[in-house]
Design a protein around this motif. Structure first.
Motif, PDB file in Angstrom:
ATOM      1  N   GLU A  29     -10.763 -11.541  10.889  1.00 35.45           N
ATOM      2  CA  GLU A  29      -9.538 -11.881  10.176  1.00 35.45           C
ATOM      3  C   GLU A  29      -8.944 -10.597   9.629  1.00 35.45           C
ATOM      4  OE1 GLU A  29     -10.110 -14.777   7.169  1.00 35.45           O
ATOM      5  OE2 GLU A  29     -10.941 -16.298   8.528  1.00 35.45           O
ATOM      6  N   ARG A  30      -7.744 -10.279  10.031  1.00 36.03           N
ATOM      7  CA  ARG A  30      -7.150  -9.014   9.600  1.00 36.03           C
ATOM      8  C   ARG A  30      -6.823  -9.048   8.107  1.00 36.03           C
ATOM      9  NH1 ARG A  30      -1.006  -8.446  12.046  1.00 36.03           N
ATOM     10  NH2 ARG A  30      -0.003 -10.039  10.750  1.00 36.03           N
ATOM     11  N   GLU A  31      -6.900  -7.883   7.502  1.00 34.08           N
ATOM     12  CA  GLU A  31      -6.642  -7.731   6.073  1.00 34.08           C
ATOM     13  C   GLU A  31      -5.616  -6.627   5.862  1.00 34.08           C
ATOM     14  OE1 GLU A  31     -10.300  -8.115   3.455  1.00 34.08           O
ATOM     15  OE2 GLU A  31     -11.222  -7.616   5.367  1.00 34.08           O
ATOM     16  N   ILE A  32      -4.960  -6.695   4.717  1.00 36.54           N
ATOM     17  CA  ILE A  32      -3.993  -5.667   4.350  1.00 36.54           C
ATOM     18  C   ILE A  32      -4.731  -4.443   3.819  1.00 36.54           C
ATOM     19  CG2 ILE A  32      -2.158  -5.074   2.713  1.00 36.54           C
ATOM     20  CD1 ILE A  32      -1.178  -7.952   2.936  1.00 36.54           C
ATOM     21  N   VAL A  33      -4.309  -3.269   4.259  1.00 33.11           N
ATOM     22  CA  VAL A  33      -4.843  -2.003   3.772  1.00 33.11           C
ATOM     23  C   VAL A  33      -3.755  -1.302   2.961  1.00 33.11           C
ATOM     24  CG1 VAL A  33      -5.842   0.227   4.383  1.00 33.11           C
ATOM     25  CG2 VAL A  33      -6.345  -1.784   5.778  1.00 33.11           C
ATOM     26  N   LEU A  34      -4.053  -1.013   1.707  1.00 34.07           N
ATOM     27  CA  LEU A  34      -3.122  -0.321   0.816  1.00 34.07           C
ATOM     28  C   LEU A  34      -3.749   1.001   0.403  1.00 34.07           C
ATOM     29  CD1 LEU A  34      -1.257  -1.820  -2.264  1.00 34.07           C
ATOM     30  CD2 LEU A  34      -2.363   0.411  -2.381  1.00 34.07           C
ATOM     31  N   ASN A  35      -3.008   2.088   0.581  1.00 33.15           N
ATOM     32  CA  ASN A  35      -3.482   3.401   0.157  1.00 33.15           C
ATOM     33  C   ASN A  35      -2.383   4.129  -0.594  1.00 33.15           C
ATOM     34  OD1 ASN A  35      -6.247   3.732   1.184  1.00 33.15           O
ATOM     35  ND2 ASN A  35      -5.286   3.437   3.178  1.00 33.15           N
ATOM     36  N   LEU A  48       1.009   1.010   3.840  1.00 34.78           N
ATOM     37  CA  LEU A  48       0.544  -0.353   4.081  1.00 34.78           C
ATOM     38  C   LEU A  48       0.332  -0.579   5.571  1.00 34.78           C
ATOM     39  CD1 LEU A  48       2.929  -2.383   1.722  1.00 34.78           C
ATOM     40  CD2 LEU A  48       0.513  -1.842   1.319  1.00 34.78           C
ATOM     41  N   SER A  49      -0.799  -1.162   5.910  1.00 38.27           N
ATOM     42  CA  SER A  49      -1.108  -1.475   7.310  1.00 38.27           C
ATOM     43  C   SER A  49      -2.073  -2.647   7.330  1.00 38.27           C
ATOM     44  CB  SER A  49      -1.719  -0.264   8.023  1.00 38.27           C
ATOM     45  OG  SER A  49      -2.943   0.112   7.413  1.00 38.27           O
ATOM     46  N   TYR A  50      -2.438  -3.087   8.526  1.00 39.60           N
ATOM     47  CA  TYR A  50      -3.436  -4.134   8.710  1.00 39.60           C
ATOM     48  C   TYR A  50      -4.695  -3.537   9.342  1.00 39.60           C
ATOM     49  CZ  TYR A  50       0.166  -7.757   7.978  1.00 39.60           C
ATOM     50  OH  TYR A  50       1.143  -8.561   7.461  1.00 39.60           O
ATOM     51  N   VAL A 113      -1.248  -8.822  -3.005  1.00 36.58           N
ATOM     52  CA  VAL A 113      -2.179  -7.700  -3.126  1.00 36.58           C
ATOM     53  C   VAL A 113      -1.871  -6.955  -4.422  1.00 36.58           C
ATOM     54  CG1 VAL A 113      -2.935  -5.518  -2.095  1.00 36.58           C
ATOM     55  CG2 VAL A 113      -2.407  -7.475  -0.631  1.00 36.58           C
ATOM     56  N   ARG A 114      -2.929  -6.654  -5.184  1.00 35.18           N
ATOM     57  CA  ARG A 114      -2.751  -6.000  -6.478  1.00 35.18           C
ATOM     58  C   ARG A 114      -3.780  -4.881  -6.646  1.00 35.18           C
ATOM     59  NH1 ARG A 114       0.110  -9.669 -10.031  1.00 35.18           N
ATOM     60  NH2 ARG A 114      -0.590  -8.384 -11.783  1.00 35.18           N
ATOM     61  N   ALA A 115      -3.414  -3.895  -7.443  1.00 41.76           N
ATOM     62  CA  ALA A 115      -4.348  -2.810  -7.781  1.00 41.76           C
ATOM     63  C   ALA A 115      -3.839  -2.105  -9.026  1.00 41.76           C
ATOM     64  CB  ALA A 115      -4.489  -1.825  -6.627  1.00 41.76           C
ATOM     65  N   THR A 116      -4.761  -1.521  -9.781  1.00 45.10           N
ATOM     66  CA  THR A 116      -4.412  -0.803 -11.011  1.00 45.10           C
ATOM     67  C   THR A 116      -5.202   0.493 -11.078  1.00 45.10           C
ATOM     68  OG1 THR A 116      -3.938  -2.857 -12.209  1.00 45.10           O
ATOM     69  CG2 THR A 116      -4.403  -0.905 -13.534  1.00 45.10           C
ATOM     70  N   THR A 117      -4.541   1.546 -11.535  1.00 45.53           N
ATOM     71  CA  THR A 117      -5.213   2.830 -11.753  1.00 45.53           C
ATOM     72  C   THR A 117      -4.501   3.578 -12.862  1.00 45.53           C
ATOM     73  OG1 THR A 117      -6.174   4.753 -10.630  1.00 45.53           O
ATOM     74  CG2 THR A 117      -3.885   4.230 -10.111  1.00 45.53           C
ATOM     75  N   TYR A 118      -4.898   4.814 -13.110  1.00 44.83           N
ATOM     76  CA  TYR A 118      -4.258   5.636 -14.133  1.00 44.83           C
ATOM     77  C   TYR A 118      -4.202   7.080 -13.642  1.00 44.83           C
ATOM     78  CZ  TYR A 118      -9.063   7.007 -15.221  1.00 44.83           C
ATOM     79  OH  TYR A 118     -10.355   7.461 -15.119  1.00 44.83           O
ATOM     80  N   VAL A 119      -3.308   7.848 -14.237  1.00 45.81           N
ATOM     81  CA  VAL A 119      -3.191   9.270 -13.926  1.00 45.81           C
ATOM     82  C   VAL A 119      -3.891  10.067 -15.019  1.00 45.81           C
ATOM     83  CG1 VAL A 119      -1.625  11.195 -13.475  1.00 45.81           C
ATOM     84  CG2 VAL A 119      -0.987   8.872 -12.781  1.00 45.81           C
ATOM     85  N   PRO A 120      -4.941  10.831 -14.689  1.00 46.14           N
ATOM     86  CA  PRO A 120      -5.634  11.629 -15.716  1.00 46.14           C
ATOM     87  C   PRO A 120      -4.706  12.665 -16.340  1.00 46.14           C
ATOM     88  CG  PRO A 120      -6.902  11.513 -13.667  1.00 46.14           C
ATOM     89  CD  PRO A 120      -5.535  10.985 -13.359  1.00 46.14           C
ATOM     90  N   SER A 121      -5.091  13.130 -17.502  1.00 48.52           N
ATOM     91  CA  SER A 121      -4.328  14.184 -18.165  1.00 48.52           C
ATOM     92  C   SER A 121      -4.346  15.454 -17.322  1.00 48.52           C
ATOM     93  CB  SER A 121      -4.921  14.476 -19.553  1.00 48.52           C
ATOM     94  OG  SER A 121      -4.874  13.327 -20.379  1.00 48.52           O
ATOM     95  N   GLY A 317      -7.348  -7.134  -0.478  1.00 51.09           N
ATOM     96  CA  GLY A 317      -7.104  -6.163   0.576  1.00 51.09           C
ATOM     97  C   GLY A 317      -8.152  -5.065   0.552  1.00 51.09           C
ATOM     98  N   LEU A 318      -7.878  -4.004   1.273  1.00 50.70           N
ATOM     99  CA  LEU A 318      -8.754  -2.840   1.350  1.00 50.70           C
ATOM    100  C   LEU A 318      -7.956  -1.587   1.002  1.00 50.70           C
ATOM    101  CD1 LEU A 318     -10.575  -3.579   4.738  1.00 50.70           C
ATOM    102  CD2 LEU A 318     -11.493  -3.939   2.431  1.00 50.70           C
ATOM    103  N   GLY A 319      -8.672  -0.482   0.828  1.00 46.06           N
ATOM    104  CA  GLY A 319      -8.009   0.792   0.571  1.00 46.06           C
ATOM    105  C   GLY A 319      -8.303   1.312  -0.815  1.00 46.06           C
ATOM    106  N   ILE A 320      -7.448   2.208  -1.295  1.00 48.24           N
ATOM    107  CA  ILE A 320      -7.667   2.844  -2.587  1.00 48.24           C
ATOM    108  C   ILE A 320      -6.324   3.111  -3.261  1.00 48.24           C
ATOM    109  CG2 ILE A 320      -7.744   5.134  -1.499  1.00 48.24           C
ATOM    110  CD1 ILE A 320      -9.629   4.025  -4.707  1.00 48.24           C
TER     111      ILE A 320
END
Length: 332
Positions: A29-35, A48-50, A113-121, A317-320
């Motif tokens: 089953e294909r999944e969404i890849v977010l980078n 974005l890709s599959y 598709v959701r993701a959360t991160t932060y930008v270091p100082s 999804g997958l990715g980083i």
């Protein structure tokens, strides 16, 4: 874009796209890849890709019908990215240091598709390079790295030392001013003996790294080891005093090999090494560590390793999705 940050972007895009969860054609089953890797010195880019089956010889499918929204969780503001090319969504603004961001991606007939991160100082780093004679009287270079670390935050760092090449200088088309670190020569005493200058940092043995050649897996040094052009990972866990101190010891064999093997040697005014120091988000830190483990496993047993073992912080999804800031130094 600098060499290590370029590596991160290439790794994130290529290896995550190759994540293949199923080994049976009828189970796939294909999944969404977010980078997306963000920093204060670059504008927004989301790829974005599959995924695809290992039995599929076609190119990866890029996603061209997505709505990509960015939410600045620190300020409450949000905006949408525009598609600039198939699978690439951009906006000409830069993220802010210390801010937390969320990505929300809607693709027809797929879960959100959701993701959360932060930008270091932004990094506060100082570097000293010093020539030191080893116990055999041969010249080595000790490169001391001092990072001002906020003791109130959990911080993660990645650094890498690589031989400087003229081709890398030509490839760097961005107008980035890279600090020059000139190696300090030992002081000469009256008796003819040499000693280090008084600028050396007080670095503990457990924070001292013996730099080995790229293909050298063994060393008789009692120090930790790191290879040329390979990242090393440091967190401030257990560190006190608000400083991270590391020392890289480059032995005489490596120095001779680099200088003698280069047509742009130190006498021609070219750097010998390039040192890259990065502050990274915790998710990107874990992603890069799993990628290094994947590379080591793949070398030993390609049939037993899978890019799907890479860390991912993408929901549905997958990715980083990760953040970083970088400082680069040329060592002369």
């Amino acid at each position: 874009m600098l060499r290590l940050s370029l590596l991160i972007l290439i790794v994130a895009f290529m290896t995550s796209c190759e994540s293949r969860r199923a080994f049976e054609a009828d189970e796939f089953e294909r999944e969404i890849v977010l980078n997306s890797i963000i920093s204060t010195d670059s504008t927004w880019n989301v790829k974005l890709s599959y995924t695809k089956s290992i039995f599929d010889d076609a190119d990866f499918s890029l996603i061209s019908d997505a709505n990509v929204r960015v939410i600045n969780q620190s300020s409450g503001q949000s905006f949408f990215l525009e598609q600039k090319s198939p699978g690439l969504y951009c906006r000409g603004v830069n993220p802010f240091e210390g801010h937390e961001y969320s990505l929300i991606v809607d693709v027809p007939n797929n879960p959100q598709v959701r993701a959360t991160t932060y930008v270091p100082s932004v990094l506060d780093v100082s570097v000293i390079s010093q020539a030191v004679l080893d116990q055999n009287g041969l010249e080595t270079i000790e490169i001391d790295i001092e990072i001002e670390d906020d003791p109130g935050e959990k911080n993660y760092y990645v650094w890498e030392i690589s031989p400087f090449t003229y081709e890398e200088r030509l490839d760097n088309t961005e107008e980035i001013e890279i600090p020059e670190i000139h190696t300090i020569q030992p002081l000469q005493s009256v008796e003819g003996e040499t000693s280090p200058t008084n600028e050396r940092l007080n670095v503990s043995p457990e924070d001292t790294y013996a730099v080995t050649a790229i293909d050298d897996s063994q060393s008789d040094s009692s120090d930790k080891q790191t290879s040329l052009s390979s990242p090393s990972f440091i967190s401030d866990s257990g560190k006190t005093g608000g400083k991270i101190l590391n020392r890289l010891v480059v032995n005489n064999d490596i120095l001779k090999g680099i200088v003698e093997g280069s047509s742009n040697a130190e006498t021609n005014g070219q750097p010998i090494f390039q040192l890259t120091v990065m502050a990274v988000s915790d998710d990107l830190y874990e992603y890069l560590q799993t990628y290094e483990n994947y590379k080591q496993t793949a070398v030993k047993n390609t049939s037993g390793s899978s890019p799907s073992d890479l860390f991912s912080n993408i929901e549905n999804g997958l990715g980083i999705f990760g953040g970083f800031n970088v400082k680069t130094f040329n060592i002369y």
